[in-house]
Design a protein around this motif. Sequence first.
Motif, PDB file in Angstrom:
ATOM      1  N   ALA A  86       0.841  -1.192   0.000  1.00 36.48           N
ATOM      2  CA  ALA A  86       0.000   0.000   0.000  1.00 36.48           C
ATOM      3  C   ALA A  86       0.878   1.245   0.000  1.00 36.48           C
ATOM      4  CB  ALA A  86      -0.925   0.003   1.219  1.00 36.48           C
ATOM      5  N   ASP A  87       0.466   2.250  -0.765  1.00 36.47           N
ATOM      6  CA  ASP A  87       1.193   3.515  -0.775  1.00 36.47           C
ATOM      7  C   ASP A  87       0.215   4.669  -0.610  1.00 36.47           C
ATOM      8  OD1 ASP A  87      -0.012   4.003  -3.209  1.00 36.47           O
ATOM      9  OD2 ASP A  87       1.838   4.336  -4.306  1.00 36.47           O
ATOM     10  N   PRO A  88       0.692   5.892  -0.404  1.00 38.06           N
ATOM     11  CA  PRO A  88      -0.215   7.004  -0.113  1.00 38.06           C
ATOM     12  C   PRO A  88      -1.174   7.348  -1.235  1.00 38.06           C
ATOM     13  CG  PRO A  88       2.041   7.555   0.510  1.00 38.06           C
ATOM     14  CD  PRO A  88       2.107   6.277  -0.262  1.00 38.06           C
ATOM     15  N   TYR A  89      -0.904   6.885  -2.458  1.00 39.31           N
ATOM     16  CA  TYR A  89      -1.730   7.271  -3.595  1.00 39.31           C
ATOM     17  C   TYR A  89      -2.867   6.288  -3.871  1.00 39.31           C
ATOM     18  CZ  TYR A  89       2.378  10.206  -4.483  1.00 39.31           C
ATOM     19  OH  TYR A  89       3.412  11.096  -4.372  1.00 39.31           O
ATOM     20  N   LEU A  90      -3.084   5.326  -2.978  1.00 41.25           N
ATOM     21  CA  LEU A  90      -4.046   4.255  -3.246  1.00 41.25           C
ATOM     22  C   LEU A  90      -5.483   4.743  -3.397  1.00 41.25           C
ATOM     23  CD1 LEU A  90      -3.081   1.149  -1.105  1.00 41.25           C
ATOM     24  CD2 LEU A  90      -3.324   1.295  -3.573  1.00 41.25           C
ATOM     25  N   VAL A 135     -10.211  11.633  -3.024  1.00 41.79           N
ATOM     26  CA  VAL A 135     -10.371  10.777  -1.848  1.00 41.79           C
ATOM     27  C   VAL A 135     -11.836  10.738  -1.409  1.00 41.79           C
ATOM     28  CG1 VAL A 135      -9.768  10.505   0.585  1.00 41.79           C
ATOM     29  CG2 VAL A 135      -8.006  11.116  -1.069  1.00 41.79           C
ATOM     30  N   LEU A 136     -12.498  11.887  -1.431  1.00 43.25           N
ATOM     31  CA  LEU A 136     -13.917  11.920  -1.071  1.00 43.25           C
ATOM     32  C   LEU A 136     -14.750  11.084  -2.032  1.00 43.25           C
ATOM     33  CD1 LEU A 136     -14.384  15.685  -0.085  1.00 43.25           C
ATOM     34  CD2 LEU A 136     -14.329  13.699   1.438  1.00 43.25           C
ATOM     35  N   LEU A 137     -14.429  11.141  -3.321  1.00 44.65           N
ATOM     36  CA  LEU A 137     -15.146  10.336  -4.308  1.00 44.65           C
ATOM     37  C   LEU A 137     -14.910   8.851  -4.061  1.00 44.65           C
ATOM     38  CD1 LEU A 137     -16.852  10.147  -6.860  1.00 44.65           C
ATOM     39  CD2 LEU A 137     -14.757  10.447  -8.213  1.00 44.65           C
ATOM     40  N   THR A 138     -13.684   8.497  -3.695  1.00 41.82           N
ATOM     41  CA  THR A 138     -13.378   7.100  -3.363  1.00 41.82           C
ATOM     42  C   THR A 138     -14.202   6.630  -2.171  1.00 41.82           C
ATOM     43  OG1 THR A 138     -11.123   7.292  -4.223  1.00 41.82           O
ATOM     44  CG2 THR A 138     -11.549   5.522  -2.644  1.00 41.82           C
ATOM     45  N   ARG A 143     -18.669   3.589   0.007  1.00 44.81           N
ATOM     46  CA  ARG A 143     -19.689   3.707   1.059  1.00 44.81           C
ATOM     47  C   ARG A 143     -19.049   3.668   2.450  1.00 44.81           C
ATOM     48  NH1 ARG A 143     -23.979  -0.675  -1.515  1.00 44.81           N
ATOM     49  NH2 ARG A 143     -24.289   0.410  -3.496  1.00 44.81           N
ATOM     50  N   GLY A 144     -17.991   4.445   2.596  1.00 38.46           N
ATOM     51  CA  GLY A 144     -17.330   4.536   3.893  1.00 38.46           C
ATOM     52  C   GLY A 144     -16.013   3.801   3.913  1.00 38.46           C
ATOM     53  N   VAL A 145     -15.497   3.583   5.099  1.00 37.77           N
ATOM     54  CA  VAL A 145     -14.167   2.978   5.249  1.00 37.77           C
ATOM     55  C   VAL A 145     -14.223   1.602   5.900  1.00 37.77           C
ATOM     56  CG1 VAL A 145     -13.056   5.224   5.429  1.00 37.77           C
ATOM     57  CG2 VAL A 145     -13.864   4.099   7.502  1.00 37.77           C
ATOM     58  N   SER A 146     -15.421   1.062   6.084  1.00 36.89           N
ATOM     59  CA  SER A 146     -15.541  -0.190   6.837  1.00 36.89           C
ATOM     60  C   SER A 146     -14.948  -1.383   6.103  1.00 36.89           C
ATOM     61  CB  SER A 146     -17.015  -0.466   7.173  1.00 36.89           C
ATOM     62  OG  SER A 146     -17.783  -0.501   5.988  1.00 36.89           O
ATOM     63  N   VAL A 149     -11.121  -3.840   1.407  1.00 36.03           N
ATOM     64  CA  VAL A 149     -11.019  -4.320   0.029  1.00 36.03           C
ATOM     65  C   VAL A 149     -11.853  -3.457  -0.896  1.00 36.03           C
ATOM     66  CG1 VAL A 149     -11.468  -6.253  -1.512  1.00 36.03           C
ATOM     67  CG2 VAL A 149     -10.547  -6.685   0.770  1.00 36.03           C
ATOM     68  N   ARG A 150     -13.074  -3.131  -0.468  1.00 36.92           N
ATOM     69  CA  ARG A 150     -13.944  -2.275  -1.279  1.00 36.92           C
ATOM     70  C   ARG A 150     -13.328  -0.884  -1.437  1.00 36.92           C
ATOM     71  NH1 ARG A 150     -19.472  -2.589  -2.440  1.00 36.92           N
ATOM     72  NH2 ARG A 150     -20.396  -0.577  -3.027  1.00 36.92           N
ATOM     73  N   LEU A 151     -12.706  -0.384  -0.377  1.00 38.18           N
ATOM     74  CA  LEU A 151     -12.077   0.935  -0.420  1.00 38.18           C
ATOM     75  C   LEU A 151     -10.902   0.935  -1.395  1.00 38.18           C
ATOM     76  CD1 LEU A 151     -12.188   3.772   0.849  1.00 38.18           C
ATOM     77  CD2 LEU A 151     -10.619   2.952   2.604  1.00 38.18           C
ATOM     78  N   LEU A 152     -10.097  -0.118  -1.361  1.00 34.74           N
ATOM     79  CA  LEU A 152      -8.981  -0.226  -2.298  1.00 34.74           C
ATOM     80  C   LEU A 152      -9.466  -0.284  -3.744  1.00 34.74           C
ATOM     81  CD1 LEU A 152      -6.612  -2.751  -0.486  1.00 34.74           C
ATOM     82  CD2 LEU A 152      -6.103  -0.387  -1.048  1.00 34.74           C
ATOM     83  N   LEU A 153     -10.510  -1.083  -3.989  1.00 36.30           N
ATOM     84  CA  LEU A 153     -11.055  -1.207  -5.337  1.00 36.30           C
ATOM     85  C   LEU A 153     -11.601   0.131  -5.822  1.00 36.30           C
ATOM     86  CD1 LEU A 153     -11.777  -2.992  -7.734  1.00 36.30           C
ATOM     87  CD2 LEU A 153     -13.918  -3.580  -6.580  1.00 36.30           C
ATOM     88  N   ALA A 154     -12.314   0.839  -4.936  1.00 35.01           N
ATOM     89  CA  ALA A 154     -12.843   2.151  -5.303  1.00 35.01           C
ATOM     90  C   ALA A 154     -11.709   3.117  -5.618  1.00 35.01           C
ATOM     91  CB  ALA A 154     -13.711   2.702  -4.168  1.00 35.01           C
TER      92      ALA A 154
END
Length: 340
Positions: A86-90, A135-138, A143-146, A149-154
Motif C-alpha cells: 500500500a502507498d499514499p496514492y491508493l 479521496v472523497l469520491l473514493t 460507502r465509507g471505510v468499513s 477491500v472495497r475501499l482499495l477497489l474504489a
Amino acid sequence: MMPGGLPLRARQLLVALLGLAVLVVLLGMAVGSGGLESLAQIRGDPLAMQVVRAIRLPRTLGALLAGALLGLAGCVAQGLFRNPLADPYLLGSSSGAALGVALAFVFMGGTSSAFPWLGQMGITGAAFLGAMLAVLLTLLLARGVSGSVRLLLAGVIVGVVLGAFSHILQLLNPSILQGLLSFSMGTTGFVDWYSCALMAVSLLLCLAVAWSLARVLDGLVLGEATARTLGLPLGVMQAALVAVMALATGAAVAQTGLLAFVGLAAPHLVRSIVKLRHQWLLLLSSLMGAVLLGLADLLARGLLAPQELPVGVLTALLGGGYLLWLMHRSPTFRAGRGGT
C-alpha cells in the motif's frame, strides 16, 4: 529502554535519521547550480547568503517535510489496509491532483477571467483540492471505510477514471503538456517558505492524530474482526486515519508534485531494521521519508549540475531498486507487515 519502551536499535535509528536530516540541511545550503560549494565561502558573500535564505534553505526543508508527509501517509496506508504494498496514492489522490493541475492550466491559460478564484488558488491549491476531492469520491463509492477491500477497489477505479480525464485534457490542450510533465515527474524547485509552513502545520496535525490512533493500526494487524473484539470503535477511527493519509498526501503532492516510492519504501526500510508498534513506527517512517527525499533532492541538484534532474525520477529509480532487491531477498515480503 526509554519512555514508551523504545528498543536500543530503534533509538539508534532515530538518532541516525535525525543526524542525516541535519546533514541534508547543511548540504542543501551548499549545493547549487555549480555543484557543492564551501559554506565558509557562502557566509562571506552577501548575494550567496541571500540565495541560500530565499531558495536553497526553503527548498531543502520543503523536501524533508514533503518526504516526512509521504512516509507518514505510507505507514498509515500499509497499517490501515494490512498490505505491505500500500502507498499514499491508493485512494486516487495522485490522479485527482493531476486532474486538478490540468484543469488549472486549462482555465488559467484560457478562461481565467471566468474563474478568478482559480487564479487566486494557484496550481498548488488546485492540486490539493483535486487530491481531496478524489479521496472523497473514493469514500463515496466505497460507502465509507468499513471494508478495506472495497475501499482499495474504489481507489483504483477513481484513479483510473480521473487519470483518463486528465489525458483527455492533455489531448485537447497540448499547451499544458509541459506543465503537467513537470508536475508528474515531481520537483522541489518551487518550494518557498510559505510552502514549508503549510507542510509543517499539516505534518504536525497528521502526526498528532496518527500517533493518538496508533493502537488502532496495531489492532488492525490482527484483522478487523480481532480489532473489534478489543473494543476499538473502528468506523470512526478508520475514517480519521483515512483523513490523515489524505491530508498528508495532498499537502505533499500540492507542493512538490508526484513523487514515487517515497511513501512505499520508507516504512519498509524502517521495518527491515527494527520491529516496532505503530506509535514509534509512524514517527520513524516520517523521518525515513524525510531523509530519503532530502537525499534524492540533493542528488537531483548536484548529480549533473548545472543541469537538474527531476527528483521524482530519482525517487522512482532508488525506491524501485530497493523494492526489487527486497523482493529478490524475500519474495513474500516478510519485512512488509508491521510487527509488535
